[in-house]
Design a protein around this motif. Structure first.
Motif, PDB file in Angstrom:
ATOM      1  N   SER A 174      11.719   5.325 -19.781  1.00  0.00           N
ATOM      2  CA  SER A 174      11.332   4.008 -19.274  1.00  0.00           C
ATOM      3  C   SER A 174      12.138   3.655 -18.039  1.00  0.00           C
ATOM      4  O   SER A 174      11.608   3.116 -17.052  1.00  0.00           O
ATOM      5  N   LEU A 221      10.911   5.676 -15.321  1.00  0.00           N
ATOM      6  CA  LEU A 221       9.610   5.174 -14.898  1.00  0.00           C
ATOM      7  C   LEU A 221       9.769   3.928 -14.039  1.00  0.00           C
ATOM      8  O   LEU A 221       9.076   3.750 -13.033  1.00  0.00           O
ATOM      9  N   LYS A 263       8.654   3.718 -10.391  1.00  0.00           N
ATOM     10  CA  LYS A 263       7.721   2.675  -9.946  1.00  0.00           C
ATOM     11  C   LYS A 263       8.278   1.947  -8.736  1.00  0.00           C
ATOM     12  O   LYS A 263       7.558   1.657  -7.776  1.00  0.00           O
ATOM     13  N   LEU A 313       8.005   4.203  -5.956  1.00  0.00           N
ATOM     14  CA  LEU A 313       6.600   4.297  -5.553  1.00  0.00           C
ATOM     15  C   LEU A 313       6.175   3.071  -4.765  1.00  0.00           C
ATOM     16  O   LEU A 313       5.448   3.175  -3.771  1.00  0.00           O
ATOM     17  N   ARG A 328       4.922   3.133  -1.174  1.00  0.00           N
ATOM     18  CA  ARG A 328       3.640   2.550  -0.800  1.00  0.00           C
ATOM     19  C   ARG A 328       3.800   1.551   0.342  1.00  0.00           C
ATOM     20  O   ARG A 328       2.965   1.494   1.248  1.00  0.00           O
ATOM     21  N   ASP A 345       2.008   1.935   3.708  1.00  0.00           N
ATOM     22  CA  ASP A 345       1.218   0.898   4.366  1.00  0.00           C
ATOM     23  C   ASP A 345       1.713   0.663   5.780  1.00  0.00           C
ATOM     24  O   ASP A 345       0.924   0.490   6.713  1.00  0.00           O
ATOM     25  N   LYS A 381       0.657   3.503   7.756  1.00  0.00           N
ATOM     26  CA  LYS A 381      -0.768   3.392   8.060  1.00  0.00           C
ATOM     27  C   LYS A 381      -0.995   2.403   9.194  1.00  0.00           C
ATOM     28  O   LYS A 381      -1.827   2.636  10.075  1.00  0.00           O
ATOM     29  N   VAL A 428      10.784  -1.721 -25.586  1.00  0.00           N
ATOM     30  CA  VAL A 428      10.666  -0.745 -24.502  1.00  0.00           C
ATOM     31  C   VAL A 428       9.870  -1.355 -23.364  1.00  0.00           C
ATOM     32  O   VAL A 428       8.823  -1.965 -23.597  1.00  0.00           O
ATOM     33  N   PRO A 429      10.355  -1.250 -22.154  1.00  0.00           N
ATOM     34  CA  PRO A 429       9.587  -1.820 -21.041  1.00  0.00           C
ATOM     35  C   PRO A 429       8.231  -1.141 -20.912  1.00  0.00           C
ATOM     36  O   PRO A 429       8.113   0.066 -21.093  1.00  0.00           O
ATOM     37  N   PRO A 448       4.749  -0.127 -15.701  1.00  0.00           N
ATOM     38  CA  PRO A 448       4.325  -1.094 -14.679  1.00  0.00           C
ATOM     39  C   PRO A 448       3.036  -0.646 -13.996  1.00  0.00           C
ATOM     40  O   PRO A 448       2.784   0.539 -13.829  1.00  0.00           O
ATOM     41  N   ASP A 449       2.261  -1.619 -13.651  1.00  0.00           N
ATOM     42  CA  ASP A 449       1.042  -1.317 -12.896  1.00  0.00           C
ATOM     43  C   ASP A 449       1.413  -0.920 -11.479  1.00  0.00           C
ATOM     44  O   ASP A 449       2.356  -1.447 -10.888  1.00  0.00           O
ATOM     45  N   ILE A 450       0.678   0.000 -11.001  1.00  0.00           N
ATOM     46  CA  ILE A 450       0.914   0.471  -9.638  1.00  0.00           C
ATOM     47  C   ILE A 450      -0.155  -0.105  -8.728  1.00  0.00           C
ATOM     48  O   ILE A 450      -1.348   0.044  -8.973  1.00  0.00           O
ATOM     49  N   LYS A 451       0.311  -0.769  -7.706  1.00  0.00           N
ATOM     50  CA  LYS A 451      -0.642  -1.396  -6.794  1.00  0.00           C
ATOM     51  C   LYS A 451      -1.386  -0.336  -5.997  1.00  0.00           C
ATOM     52  O   LYS A 451      -0.810   0.631  -5.531  1.00  0.00           O
ATOM     53  N   GLY A 487      -3.140   1.042  -2.781  1.00  0.00           N
ATOM     54  CA  GLY A 487      -3.012   0.807  -1.347  1.00  0.00           C
ATOM     55  C   GLY A 487      -4.384   0.771  -0.692  1.00  0.00           C
ATOM     56  O   GLY A 487      -5.367   1.285  -1.211  1.00  0.00           O
ATOM     57  N   SER A 488      -4.410   0.154   0.431  1.00  0.00           N
ATOM     58  CA  SER A 488      -5.664   0.107   1.164  1.00  0.00           C
ATOM     59  C   SER A 488      -5.914   1.438   1.837  1.00  0.00           C
ATOM     60  O   SER A 488      -4.996   2.098   2.306  1.00  0.00           O
ATOM     61  N   ALA A 530      -6.783   4.115   4.465  1.00  0.00           N
ATOM     62  CA  ALA A 530      -6.586   4.157   5.907  1.00  0.00           C
ATOM     63  C   ALA A 530      -7.911   4.490   6.578  1.00  0.00           C
ATOM     64  O   ALA A 530      -8.587   5.447   6.226  1.00  0.00           O
ATOM     65  N   VAL A 574      -8.716   5.270  10.018  1.00  0.00           N
ATOM     66  CA  VAL A 574      -8.293   5.571  11.374  1.00  0.00           C
ATOM     67  C   VAL A 574      -9.287   6.545  11.976  1.00  0.00           C
ATOM     68  O   VAL A 574      -9.550   7.600  11.417  1.00  0.00           O
TER      69      VAL A 574
END
Lengths: 239, 251
Positions: free
Chosen positions: A117, A120, A124, A127, A131, A135, A138, B45-46, B49-52, B54-55, B57, B59
């Motif tokens: 955890s 992770l 995260k 990450l 990201r 961005d 990009k 336990v944690p 996490p959601d991972i955002k 990305g937009s 690209a 180009v």
């Protein structure tokens, strides 16, 4: 365990009545026909023996059997209980060992899960950072791509502008060359006219036909020069 | 006595069996062998996490294509003035164009797609078709390969050149058919296509979908169609330099 079951060790029991028949196998039965006076003389002294001969055996054996059976059952029961107890102890030991190993494994898994955890969470975070950097990259890439496209378009335009300048330079060089040729023609025209003027002043000194031919030549040359000049001016206007 | 003990012993075994059977559920049995990991009942336990997301690209680079990099602008300076045509590189120092682009030139000036100049070494023209070969003293940035066979009607083509002597442009079309030379200079059948060209496009390459040259544009009507020399005729003057003669002088 020994049991006093031997006939020689059997204690004499009182005779309870005539229903107890003597055992012919244990004691020799007295024979009326063969009984001797000597035998009778010994009878008073052997009363105890006679009584032993007449004792009944069946009433004395069933308690023994019952006792043996009870003893055997007790022994077997104790054995079964002991075996069961031992099995119980062994099983409890196994269950405890399993519980201990499961607890250890669970703790280990818990620690591993905590680490995972934590990893992770760090991943995260990394990450997210990546990201964000992506961005940003990009954005930079888009900006650079825009600059690249602008530069490409600018190169296109500049190459075209340079080409047009080169075309104009080429045209100018052609014009200069044509102007030079035209200047030569005009110079020839002027020179011819000047010479013709000299000849005409003293026209009487020259052959008229030759003079007329010269006039025609000069006029032709000047007409040609004038035509070229006019064409050149038109060409310049068209450029 | 031994014979008598057997029933008693048998009875004892039966009794013991009954006792064990009666106690079977009460007594702890041997633990089963585990075949799968035990389920973990872990709290605190944690969560993952959601991972955002990305937009994406988007180009788009609008640079110069391989066709454009191999294209050249040809300036013909002659006694009649300045004319502009197109051409393309088939080797680092060899370019192909039309004969009428180089006719009467007192000077030929070559410019690449990005405006750089290249010095001309020699130039020659074919007699059997509107084709010319110009050899340079400097290397070119890119070249185009030649197709091994002529295109078929219906094949897609791309034409890259300098229409009107302006900016480098690309037009697309397809082969319509083969027909007679519109200017009557050749007896060979020519490619008739609908990829738009203008004055200044003469000498532009016709490129197929595989990026190979299948023809050389040389003529057309303002509203179309347009004519091009097939690649097999072009190969003749490339494979046989003797087919190439001097450029006619300016008249």
């Amino acid at each position: 365990m020994t049991v006093p079951d031997e006939p020689g060790q059997t204690m004499p029991l009182p005779v309870h009545g005539p229903e107890a028949a003597p055992e012919p196998s244990d004691v020799a039965a007295p024979s009326d026909a063969g009984q001797t006076p000597g035998d009778e003389a010994q009878a008073p002294g052997d009363e105890a023996t006679e009584g032993a001969v007449r004792r009944p055996r069946s009433p004395r054996r069933w308690p023994t059997i019952l006792a043996w059976t009870l003893v055997a059952l007790c022994v077997i029961s104790l054995g079964v209980l002991g075996y069961g107890y031992k099995q119980s102890l062994d099983s409890s030991r196994d269950w405890k060992a399993l519980a201990d190993s499961t607890t250890t494994e669970l703790e280990s898994s818990r620690v591993q899960l905590d680490r995972t955890s934590e990893t992770l969470t760090k991943t995260k975070s990394a990450l997210d950072d990546t990201r964000k950097a992506l961005d940003e990259t990009k954005g930079n890439l888009k900006e650079v791509a825009g600059q690249y496209n602008d530069a490409s378009e600018r190169i296109r335009q500049l190459a075209s502008e340079k080409a047009k300048v080169g075309d104009q330079a080429g045209m100018l060089s052609t014009a200069v060359e044509q102007a030079g040729r035209l200047q030569e023609q005009l110079d020839a025209c002027v020179t011819g006219l000047r010479d013709l003027q000299t000849y005409l002043v003293n026209a009487g000194d020259y052959d008229a036909a030759s003079l007329a031919k010269l006039v025609a030549q000069v006029n032709s040359g000047c007409d040609e020069a004038q035509s070229q000049s006019k064409a050149f001016q038109e060409w310049l206007k068209g450029q | 006595m031994a014979a008598r003990l057997r029933p008693v012993l048998g009875a004892g075994v039966i009794a013991a069996t009954l006792l064990l059977a009666g106690c079977a559920e009460a007594l702890p049995l041997a633990p089963p062998t585990r075949t799968t990991p035990p389920p973990h009942s872990v709290t605190g336990v944690p969560t993952v996490p959601d991972i955002k997301g990305g937009s994406a690209a988007t180009v788009t680079l609008k640079g110069f294509s391989a066709y454009e990099r191999a294209s050249l602008r040809i300036r013909n300076i002659s006694c009649q003035g300045v004319a502009v045509g197109s051409g393309f590189a088939v080797a680092p120092r060899v370019i192909v164009t039309n004969r009428h682009v180089v006719d009467g030139a007192t000077a030929l000036q070559i410019q690449t797609y990005d405006g750089r100049d290249r010095r001309v070494d020699t130039a020659g023209a074919a007699t059997f078709a509107d084709l010319a070969i110009v050899r340079l003293a400097d290397d070119l940035p890119a070249t185009l390969p030649l197709a091994t066979s002529n295109p078929k009607p219906g094949d897609a083509i791309t034409v890259v050149g300098y229409p009107g002597g302006g900016e480098l442009k690309t037009s697309r079309g397809k082969v319509l058919r083969y027909g007679a030379d519109i200017v009557g200079q050749s007896d060979e059948p020519m490619i008739i296509n609908d990829a738009p060209i203008e004055h200044g496009s003469s000498g532009s390459p016709l490129v197929d979908s595989g990026g190979r040259v299948v023809g050389v544009a040389y003529a057309g009507k303002p509203e179309g169609p347009y004519w091009a020399v097939p690649v097999q005729l072009l190969r003749q003057i490339i494979d046989k330099p003797s087919e190439v003669g001097p450029i006619p002088p300016c008249e």
